[in-house]
Design a protein around this motif. Structure first.
Motif, PDB file in Angstrom:
ATOM      1  N   VAL A  86      -5.849   4.293   5.557  1.00 13.22           N
ATOM      2  CA  VAL A  86      -4.434   4.037   5.827  1.00 13.22           C
ATOM      3  C   VAL A  86      -3.752   5.235   6.480  1.00 13.22           C
ATOM      4  O   VAL A  86      -2.892   5.069   7.361  1.00 13.22           O
ATOM      5  CB  VAL A  86      -3.703   3.619   4.532  1.00 13.22           C
TER       6      VAL A  86
ATOM      7  N   ALA B  90      -3.038   0.905  -3.903  1.00 12.04           N
ATOM      8  CA  ALA B  90      -3.229  -0.310  -3.120  1.00 12.04           C
ATOM      9  C   ALA B  90      -3.888  -1.388  -3.998  1.00 12.04           C
ATOM     10  O   ALA B  90      -5.105  -1.337  -4.188  1.00 12.04           O
ATOM     11  CB  ALA B  90      -4.089  -0.027  -1.888  1.00 12.04           C
ATOM     12  N   PRO B  91      -3.111  -2.318  -4.532  1.00  8.14           N
ATOM     13  CA  PRO B  91      -1.669  -2.467  -4.331  1.00  8.14           C
ATOM     14  C   PRO B  91      -0.877  -1.560  -5.271  1.00  8.14           C
ATOM     15  O   PRO B  91      -1.363  -1.161  -6.326  1.00  8.14           O
ATOM     16  CB  PRO B  91      -1.425  -3.935  -4.668  1.00  8.14           C
TER      17      PRO B  91
ATOM     18  N   VAL C  92       2.913  -1.023   4.421  1.00  7.87           N
ATOM     19  CA  VAL C  92       2.613   0.334   3.965  1.00  7.87           C
ATOM     20  C   VAL C  92       3.925   1.006   3.615  1.00  7.87           C
ATOM     21  O   VAL C  92       4.841   1.055   4.443  1.00  7.87           O
ATOM     22  CB  VAL C  92       1.875   1.159   5.039  1.00  7.87           C
TER      23      VAL C  92
ATOM     24  N   THR D 136       0.876  -1.168   0.000  1.00  7.66           N
ATOM     25  CA  THR D 136       0.000   0.000   0.000  1.00  7.66           C
ATOM     26  C   THR D 136       0.912   1.216   0.000  1.00  7.66           C
ATOM     27  O   THR D 136       1.605   1.478   0.987  1.00  7.66           O
ATOM     28  CB  THR D 136      -0.907   0.017   1.237  1.00  7.66           C
TER      29      THR D 136
ATOM     30  N   ARG E  72      -8.152  -2.732   8.479  1.00  5.78           N
ATOM     31  CA  ARG E  72      -7.461  -1.832   7.564  1.00  5.78           C
ATOM     32  C   ARG E  72      -8.447  -0.912   6.866  1.00  5.78           C
ATOM     33  O   ARG E  72      -8.794  -1.102   5.700  1.00  5.78           O
ATOM     34  CB  ARG E  72      -6.647  -2.636   6.557  1.00  5.78           C
TER      35      ARG E  72
END
Length: 435
Positions: A385, A24-25, A59, A12, A382
Protein backbone atom coordinates in the motif's frame (compact mmCIF):
# COMPACT_ATOMS: atom_id res chain seq x y z
CA UNK A 1 -19.87 19.37 8.93
CA UNK A 2 -18.62 18.55 12.45
CA UNK A 3 -19.79 15.25 13.86
CA UNK A 4 -19.27 14.45 17.53
CA UNK A 5 -18.89 10.71 16.84
CA UNK A 6 -17.67 9.45 13.47
CA UNK A 7 -16.66 5.90 12.54
CA UNK A 8 -14.58 5.12 9.44
CA UNK A 9 -15.01 1.40 9.09
CA UNK A 10 -13.06 -1.23 7.19
CA UNK A 11 -10.46 0.93 5.43
CA UNK A 12 -6.79 0.14 4.87
CA UNK A 13 -5.39 2.40 7.59
CA UNK A 14 -1.82 3.65 7.14
CA UNK A 15 -0.98 5.27 10.47
CA UNK A 16 2.58 6.59 9.87
CA UNK A 17 3.16 6.07 13.60
CA UNK A 18 6.53 5.10 15.12
CA UNK A 19 5.82 1.39 14.60
CA UNK A 20 4.56 1.90 11.02
CA UNK A 21 1.28 0.18 11.78
CA UNK A 22 -0.99 -0.63 8.85
CA UNK A 23 -4.43 -2.07 9.61
CA UNK A 24 -6.24 -3.88 6.81
CA UNK A 25 -9.08 -3.79 7.51
CA UNK A 26 -8.93 -1.07 10.12
CA UNK A 27 -11.27 1.34 11.86
CA UNK A 28 -10.92 4.98 12.88
CA UNK A 29 -13.13 6.64 15.47
CA UNK A 30 -13.25 10.43 15.80
CA UNK A 31 -14.97 12.17 18.68
CA UNK A 32 -15.24 15.91 18.25
CA UNK A 33 -11.80 17.00 16.95
CA UNK A 34 -9.73 14.01 18.03
CA UNK A 35 -8.94 10.45 17.15
CA UNK A 36 -10.06 8.12 19.94
CA UNK A 37 -9.46 4.79 18.20
CA UNK A 38 -7.15 3.72 15.38
CA UNK A 39 -6.70 -0.01 14.96
CA UNK A 40 -8.03 -3.31 13.64
CA UNK A 41 -11.69 -3.48 12.69
CA UNK A 42 -13.82 -4.78 15.53
CA UNK A 43 -17.46 -5.25 16.42
CA UNK A 44 -18.97 -2.61 18.71
CA UNK A 45 -22.32 -3.51 20.21
CA UNK A 46 -22.87 -0.68 22.70
CA UNK A 47 -21.23 2.27 20.93
CA UNK A 48 -23.33 4.20 18.41
CA UNK A 49 -21.66 6.72 16.08
CA UNK A 50 -23.47 9.72 14.66
CA UNK A 51 -22.22 8.70 11.24
CA UNK A 52 -20.42 5.78 9.60
CA UNK A 53 -18.19 6.13 6.55
CA UNK A 54 -17.68 2.81 4.79
CA UNK A 55 -13.96 2.41 4.21
CA UNK A 56 -13.92 -0.64 1.95
CA UNK A 57 -11.83 0.17 -1.11
CA UNK A 58 -10.31 3.21 0.61
CA UNK A 59 -6.86 3.96 2.03
CA UNK A 60 -6.91 6.13 5.14
CA UNK A 61 -3.82 8.28 5.68
CA UNK A 62 -2.80 11.25 7.80
CA UNK A 63 -3.60 14.48 5.98
CA UNK A 64 -0.75 15.62 3.76
CA UNK A 65 1.28 18.62 4.95
CA UNK A 66 2.55 21.25 2.53
CA UNK A 67 5.51 22.57 4.51
CA UNK A 68 6.32 25.52 2.24
CA UNK A 69 4.20 27.53 -0.13
CA UNK A 70 3.10 31.02 -1.08
CA UNK A 71 -0.60 30.35 -1.39
CA UNK A 72 -1.78 33.44 -3.26
CA UNK A 73 0.80 32.82 -6.00
CA UNK A 74 -1.81 30.56 -7.55
CA UNK A 75 -2.76 33.81 -9.36
CA UNK A 76 0.65 33.75 -11.08
CA UNK A 77 0.49 30.13 -12.21
CA UNK A 78 1.82 29.78 -15.79
CA UNK A 79 2.63 33.50 -15.93
CA UNK A 80 6.46 33.28 -15.91
CA UNK A 81 7.79 29.82 -16.74
CA UNK A 82 11.09 28.37 -17.92
CA UNK A 83 13.33 30.86 -16.10
CA UNK A 84 16.05 30.53 -13.45
CA UNK A 85 15.29 31.81 -9.96
CA UNK A 86 16.97 35.23 -10.12
CA UNK A 87 15.46 36.52 -13.40
CA UNK A 88 12.17 34.82 -12.51
CA UNK A 89 12.02 36.82 -9.26
CA UNK A 90 13.57 40.13 -10.32
CA UNK A 91 12.12 40.50 -13.80
CA UNK A 92 8.74 38.79 -13.52
CA UNK A 93 7.47 37.99 -10.03
CA UNK A 94 8.54 40.94 -7.87
CA UNK A 95 7.20 43.60 -10.30
CA UNK A 96 3.84 41.85 -10.40
CA UNK A 97 3.75 41.32 -6.64
CA UNK A 98 4.17 45.07 -6.20
CA UNK A 99 0.66 45.36 -7.66
CA UNK A 100 -0.95 42.85 -5.29
CA UNK A 101 -4.02 43.94 -3.35
CA UNK A 102 -5.58 42.43 -0.22
CA UNK A 103 -8.52 41.26 -2.33
CA UNK A 104 -6.21 39.49 -4.78
CA UNK A 105 -4.40 37.68 -1.98
CA UNK A 106 -7.72 36.63 -0.42
CA UNK A 107 -9.02 35.04 -3.62
CA UNK A 108 -5.64 33.61 -4.59
CA UNK A 109 -5.40 31.96 -1.17
CA UNK A 110 -8.93 30.58 -1.43
CA UNK A 111 -7.96 29.08 -4.79
CA UNK A 112 -4.90 27.52 -3.13
CA UNK A 113 -7.02 26.17 -0.27
CA UNK A 114 -9.43 24.62 -2.76
CA UNK A 115 -6.60 23.06 -4.77
CA UNK A 116 -4.85 21.69 -1.68
CA UNK A 117 -8.08 20.37 -0.21
CA UNK A 118 -8.84 18.49 -3.42
CA UNK A 119 -5.29 17.04 -3.25
CA UNK A 120 -5.60 15.82 0.36
CA UNK A 121 -3.53 18.58 1.98
CA UNK A 122 -4.86 19.38 5.45
CA UNK A 123 -2.09 21.70 6.69
CA UNK A 124 0.12 24.20 4.89
CA UNK A 125 2.92 26.60 5.84
CA UNK A 126 2.63 29.92 4.06
CA UNK A 127 4.96 32.89 3.68
CA UNK A 128 3.49 35.82 1.82
CA UNK A 129 1.94 39.29 1.98
CA UNK A 130 -1.42 40.49 3.33
CA UNK A 131 -1.42 37.75 5.93
CA UNK A 132 -4.72 38.90 7.45
CA UNK A 133 -6.50 38.08 4.19
CA UNK A 134 -4.65 34.77 4.05
CA UNK A 135 -5.85 33.98 7.58
CA UNK A 136 -9.42 34.86 6.64
CA UNK A 137 -9.32 32.45 3.69
CA UNK A 138 -7.88 29.69 5.89
CA UNK A 139 -10.58 30.28 8.50
CA UNK A 140 -13.32 29.96 5.90
CA UNK A 141 -11.83 26.86 4.30
CA UNK A 142 -11.47 24.86 7.52
CA UNK A 143 -7.86 23.94 6.73
CA UNK A 144 -4.96 24.16 9.17
CA UNK A 145 -2.14 26.63 8.41
CA UNK A 146 1.12 28.04 9.75
CA UNK A 147 1.25 31.65 8.51
CA UNK A 148 4.30 33.89 8.23
CA UNK A 149 4.09 37.49 6.94
CA UNK A 150 6.87 37.88 4.38
CA UNK A 151 9.65 40.28 5.35
CA UNK A 152 12.63 41.84 3.60
CA UNK A 153 15.23 44.08 5.19
CA UNK A 154 16.23 46.16 2.16
CA UNK A 155 13.30 48.62 2.09
CA UNK A 156 13.06 51.90 4.07
CA UNK A 157 10.00 50.63 5.97
CA UNK A 158 11.54 47.28 6.98
CA UNK A 159 11.29 47.98 10.72
CA UNK A 160 7.66 49.09 10.37
CA UNK A 161 6.84 45.89 8.50
CA UNK A 162 8.52 43.81 11.19
CA UNK A 163 6.42 45.51 13.85
CA UNK A 164 3.25 44.82 11.84
CA UNK A 165 4.24 41.18 11.39
CA UNK A 166 4.83 40.85 15.13
CA UNK A 167 1.36 42.26 15.74
CA UNK A 168 -0.10 39.70 13.32
CA UNK A 169 1.62 36.89 15.24
CA UNK A 170 0.19 38.16 18.54
CA UNK A 171 -3.34 38.37 17.15
CA UNK A 172 -3.46 35.23 15.05
CA UNK A 173 -1.50 32.68 17.09
CA UNK A 174 -3.89 29.77 17.79
CA UNK A 175 -6.79 31.52 16.06
CA UNK A 176 -9.48 29.78 13.96
CA UNK A 177 -10.19 27.40 16.84
CA UNK A 178 -6.49 26.62 17.10
CA UNK A 179 -6.03 25.74 13.43
CA UNK A 180 -3.83 28.77 12.66
CA UNK A 181 -0.33 29.11 14.05
CA UNK A 182 1.88 32.07 13.21
CA UNK A 183 5.55 32.98 12.89
CA UNK A 184 7.76 35.62 11.24
CA UNK A 185 8.83 35.22 7.60
CA UNK A 186 12.22 36.75 6.72
CA UNK A 187 12.50 35.99 3.02
CA UNK A 188 16.17 34.94 2.76
CA UNK A 189 19.65 36.07 3.84
CA UNK A 190 20.14 37.78 0.47
CA UNK A 191 17.09 40.02 1.04
CA UNK A 192 17.46 40.28 4.83
CA UNK A 193 20.87 41.71 5.73
CA UNK A 194 22.52 40.33 8.83
CA UNK A 195 21.42 43.13 11.25
CA UNK A 196 17.80 42.88 10.12
CA UNK A 197 17.80 39.08 10.28
CA UNK A 198 19.17 39.35 13.82
CA UNK A 199 16.30 41.68 14.68
CA UNK A 200 13.78 39.21 13.27
CA UNK A 201 15.22 36.32 15.31
CA UNK A 202 15.22 38.48 18.45
CA UNK A 203 11.59 39.45 17.81
CA UNK A 204 10.61 35.82 17.30
CA UNK A 205 12.23 34.89 20.59
CA UNK A 206 10.32 37.65 22.38
CA UNK A 207 7.05 36.56 20.76
CA UNK A 208 7.67 32.88 21.50
CA UNK A 209 7.22 31.97 17.84
CA UNK A 210 9.41 30.66 15.04
CA UNK A 211 10.62 31.93 11.68
CA UNK A 212 10.07 30.68 8.12
CA UNK A 213 12.96 31.43 5.75
CA UNK A 214 14.42 30.41 2.36
CA UNK A 215 17.95 29.00 2.77
CA UNK A 216 20.62 27.86 0.32
CA UNK A 217 18.23 27.58 -2.62
CA UNK A 218 20.82 28.22 -5.36
CA UNK A 219 24.56 27.84 -5.64
CA UNK A 220 24.87 31.52 -6.62
CA UNK A 221 23.14 32.53 -3.38
CA UNK A 222 25.61 30.50 -1.33
CA UNK A 223 28.66 31.81 -3.19
CA UNK A 224 27.58 35.45 -2.99
CA UNK A 225 26.82 35.33 0.72
CA UNK A 226 30.13 33.59 1.46
CA UNK A 227 31.97 36.31 -0.48
CA UNK A 228 30.15 39.05 1.43
CA UNK A 229 30.11 37.61 4.96
CA UNK A 230 32.32 34.53 5.08
CA UNK A 231 29.25 32.45 6.01
CA UNK A 232 27.03 30.05 4.12
CA UNK A 233 23.32 30.86 4.51
CA UNK A 234 22.94 28.04 7.04
CA UNK A 235 26.14 29.08 8.81
CA UNK A 236 24.97 32.69 9.06
CA UNK A 237 21.64 31.66 10.57
CA UNK A 238 23.45 29.33 12.99
CA UNK A 239 25.62 32.22 14.15
CA UNK A 240 22.60 34.49 14.66
CA UNK A 241 20.63 31.80 16.48
CA UNK A 242 23.56 31.23 18.80
CA UNK A 243 23.80 34.94 19.58
CA UNK A 244 20.14 35.97 19.75
CA UNK A 245 18.84 32.79 21.34
CA UNK A 246 17.25 29.66 19.88
CA UNK A 247 13.93 29.93 18.06
CA UNK A 248 12.10 27.31 15.96
CA UNK A 249 13.07 27.57 12.29
CA UNK A 250 11.37 26.27 9.17
CA UNK A 251 13.92 26.48 6.33
CA UNK A 252 12.73 26.12 2.75
CA UNK A 253 14.80 24.44 0.01
CA UNK A 254 18.26 23.83 1.59
CA UNK A 255 19.57 22.57 -1.74
CA UNK A 256 23.26 23.51 -1.59
CA UNK A 257 24.61 22.28 1.74
CA UNK A 258 27.98 21.30 3.12
CA UNK A 259 28.44 18.60 5.72
CA UNK A 260 28.87 21.35 8.31
CA UNK A 261 25.63 22.96 7.18
CA UNK A 262 23.77 19.71 7.78
CA UNK A 263 25.36 19.42 11.21
CA UNK A 264 24.11 22.95 12.01
CA UNK A 265 20.59 22.10 10.82
CA UNK A 266 20.53 19.08 13.11
CA UNK A 267 22.10 20.89 16.09
CA UNK A 268 19.73 23.87 15.81
CA UNK A 269 16.67 21.65 15.40
CA UNK A 270 15.82 23.34 12.11
CA UNK A 271 12.99 21.83 10.09
CA UNK A 272 13.66 21.64 6.36
CA UNK A 273 10.91 22.01 3.76
CA UNK A 274 12.13 20.06 0.73
CA UNK A 275 10.66 21.34 -2.57
CA UNK A 276 11.76 18.95 -5.31
CA UNK A 277 9.29 20.12 -7.97
CA UNK A 278 10.15 23.80 -7.67
CA UNK A 279 13.88 23.03 -7.43
CA UNK A 280 13.63 21.10 -10.70
CA UNK A 281 11.57 23.69 -12.55
CA UNK A 282 13.85 26.59 -11.58
CA UNK A 283 16.96 24.43 -12.11
CA UNK A 284 18.05 25.27 -8.57
CA UNK A 285 19.60 21.85 -8.02
CA UNK A 286 19.03 18.51 -6.29
CA UNK A 287 18.81 18.78 -2.52
CA UNK A 288 20.73 16.08 -0.59
CA UNK A 289 17.56 14.52 0.82
CA UNK A 290 19.06 11.11 1.59
CA UNK A 291 21.95 12.72 3.48
CA UNK A 292 19.60 15.02 5.39
CA UNK A 293 17.48 12.09 6.50
CA UNK A 294 20.56 10.07 7.40
CA UNK A 295 21.80 13.00 9.51
CA UNK A 296 18.53 13.03 11.45
CA UNK A 297 17.35 16.42 10.17
CA UNK A 298 13.58 16.99 10.33
CA UNK A 299 12.35 17.08 6.72
CA UNK A 300 8.91 17.85 5.35
CA UNK A 301 7.75 18.38 1.78
CA UNK A 302 6.63 21.63 0.18
CA UNK A 303 5.33 22.60 -3.21
CA UNK A 304 6.57 26.21 -3.11
CA UNK A 305 4.18 28.63 -4.79
CA UNK A 306 2.13 27.55 -7.78
CA UNK A 307 4.07 30.04 -9.92
CA UNK A 308 7.18 27.90 -9.63
CA UNK A 309 5.82 24.36 -9.57
CA UNK A 310 2.97 24.75 -11.01
CA UNK A 311 0.64 22.91 -8.64
CA UNK A 312 0.11 22.31 -4.92
CA UNK A 313 0.09 18.49 -5.05
CA UNK A 314 2.11 17.05 -2.16
CA UNK A 315 1.62 13.50 -3.48
CA UNK A 316 3.58 14.55 -6.56
CA UNK A 317 6.30 15.97 -4.31
CA UNK A 318 6.46 12.68 -2.40
CA UNK A 319 7.00 10.79 -5.64
CA UNK A 320 9.77 13.17 -6.70
CA UNK A 321 11.30 12.97 -3.23
CA UNK A 322 11.55 9.21 -3.62
CA UNK A 323 12.73 9.18 -7.24
CA UNK A 324 15.30 11.96 -7.48
CA UNK A 325 17.71 10.61 -4.82
CA UNK A 326 17.80 7.29 -6.68
CA UNK A 327 19.10 9.11 -9.76
CA UNK A 328 21.45 11.35 -7.79
CA UNK A 329 23.07 8.53 -5.78
CA UNK A 330 22.70 5.54 -8.08
CA UNK A 331 21.05 3.74 -5.15
CA UNK A 332 17.42 2.66 -5.75
CA UNK A 333 16.92 2.45 -1.97
CA UNK A 334 18.33 5.91 -1.22
CA UNK A 335 14.91 7.27 -0.16
CA UNK A 336 12.35 4.45 -0.06
CA UNK A 337 8.64 5.02 -0.48
CA UNK A 338 7.93 4.92 3.25
CA UNK A 339 10.49 7.67 3.95
CA UNK A 340 8.98 9.85 1.22
CA UNK A 341 5.46 9.35 2.58
CA UNK A 342 6.68 10.11 6.08
CA UNK A 343 8.09 13.41 4.83
CA UNK A 344 4.66 14.23 3.37
CA UNK A 345 2.96 13.57 6.71
CA UNK A 346 4.73 13.20 10.06
CA UNK A 347 7.97 14.72 8.76
CA UNK A 348 6.11 17.86 7.77
CA UNK A 349 4.49 18.01 11.21
CA UNK A 350 7.92 17.72 12.83
CA UNK A 351 9.34 20.47 10.63
CA UNK A 352 6.47 22.73 11.77
CA UNK A 353 6.73 21.70 15.42
CA UNK A 354 3.21 20.22 15.31
CA UNK A 355 4.04 16.51 15.62
CA UNK A 356 2.22 16.18 18.94
CA UNK A 357 -1.03 17.22 17.23
CA UNK A 358 -0.93 16.04 13.61
CA UNK A 359 1.09 14.02 11.09
CA UNK A 360 0.08 10.48 12.06
CA UNK A 361 -3.12 8.61 12.85
CA UNK A 362 -2.79 8.01 16.59
CA UNK A 363 -5.24 8.19 19.43
CA UNK A 364 -5.32 11.64 21.01
CA UNK A 365 -4.16 13.50 17.91
CA UNK A 366 -6.30 15.80 15.82
CA UNK A 367 -8.60 14.04 13.36
CA UNK A 368 -6.84 15.29 10.22
CA UNK A 369 -6.99 12.56 7.60
CA UNK A 370 -7.58 11.71 3.98
CA UNK A 371 -9.28 8.79 2.25
CA UNK A 372 -7.97 7.72 -1.15
CA UNK A 373 -10.20 5.76 -3.53
CA UNK A 374 -8.48 2.50 -4.50
CA UNK A 375 -10.97 1.76 -7.25
CA UNK A 376 -8.77 3.21 -9.98
CA UNK A 377 -6.93 1.21 -12.61
CA UNK A 378 -3.56 2.70 -11.67
CA UNK A 379 -3.93 1.45 -8.07
CA UNK A 380 -4.61 -2.20 -8.99
CA UNK A 381 -3.41 -4.81 -8.10
CA UNK A 382 -3.25 -4.10 -4.38
CA UNK A 383 0.22 -5.16 -3.35
CA UNK A 384 2.23 -2.90 -1.04
CA UNK A 385 0.00 0.00 0.00
CA UNK A 386 2.85 2.45 0.74
CA UNK A 387 4.40 1.90 -2.69
CA UNK A 388 1.05 2.34 -4.39
CA UNK A 389 0.39 5.63 -2.60
CA UNK A 390 3.82 7.10 -3.37
CA UNK A 391 4.49 5.75 -6.85
CA UNK A 392 0.95 5.40 -8.28
CA UNK A 393 -1.61 7.57 -6.49
CA UNK A 394 -2.71 10.97 -7.79
CA UNK A 395 -4.42 13.98 -6.32
CA UNK A 396 -7.56 12.97 -8.19
CA UNK A 397 -7.78 9.82 -6.07
CA UNK A 398 -8.63 11.86 -2.97
CA UNK A 399 -12.21 11.07 -1.96
CA UNK A 400 -12.66 12.46 1.57
CA UNK A 401 -10.75 14.95 3.74
CA UNK A 402 -11.22 15.71 7.43
CA UNK A 403 -9.56 18.46 9.47
CA UNK A 404 -10.15 18.53 13.23
CA UNK A 405 -12.95 16.03 12.76
CA UNK A 406 -14.78 18.17 10.22
CA UNK A 407 -15.50 16.81 6.74
CA UNK A 408 -14.14 19.38 4.28
CA UNK A 409 -14.21 17.19 1.15
CA UNK A 410 -16.72 14.43 0.53
CA UNK A 411 -16.69 12.24 -2.58
CA UNK A 412 -14.29 14.76 -4.12
CA UNK A 413 -16.54 17.76 -3.51
CA UNK A 414 -15.72 20.57 -1.06
CA UNK A 415 -18.21 21.21 1.72
CA UNK A 416 -16.91 24.58 2.95
CA UNK A 417 -15.87 26.33 -0.26
CA UNK A 418 -17.85 27.52 -3.29
CA UNK A 419 -15.75 25.99 -6.03
CA UNK A 420 -17.32 27.81 -9.00
CA UNK A 421 -17.16 31.22 -7.34
CA UNK A 422 -13.53 30.78 -6.30
CA UNK A 423 -12.46 29.77 -9.80
CA UNK A 424 -14.30 32.73 -11.32
CA UNK A 425 -13.04 35.34 -8.84
CA UNK A 426 -9.45 34.06 -8.95
CA UNK A 427 -9.46 34.35 -12.75
CA UNK A 428 -10.67 37.94 -12.48
CA UNK A 429 -7.98 38.86 -9.96
CA UNK A 430 -5.26 37.23 -12.08
CA UNK A 431 -6.36 39.19 -15.13
CA UNK A 432 -6.24 42.44 -13.15
CA UNK A 433 -2.70 41.69 -12.03
CA UNK A 434 -1.25 40.96 -15.44
CA UNK A 435 -3.42 43.50 -17.27
Amino acid sequence: MLLSKLLIEGATVVTMDAENHVYAPGDIICEDERLVYVGPSQQRLAWQPDRVIRGEGKVALPGFINAHTHAAMTLLRSYADDLALKPWLEEKIWPLEARLTPEAVYWGTLLACLEMLEAGVTTFADMYFYSEETAQAVTESGLRADLAPGLTGTTPDADKRLAAAADFVRRRQRSAAGRITARLGPHAPYTCPRPFLSDVVAAAKELGCGIHIHLAETSAEVQELQAQTGFTPVGLLHEILGREGPVPVLAAHCVHLSGQDMAYLKADGIGVAHNPGSNLKLASGLAPLAALLEAGVKVGLGTDGAASNNNLDVLEEARLAALLPKLATGDPAAVPARAALRSATLGGAEALGLESRIGSLEEGKQADLVLLDEGRAHLVPRHDVISRVVYSARAGDVDTVLVAGRILLEHGRPTTLDRAKILSEAQKQAEKLVG
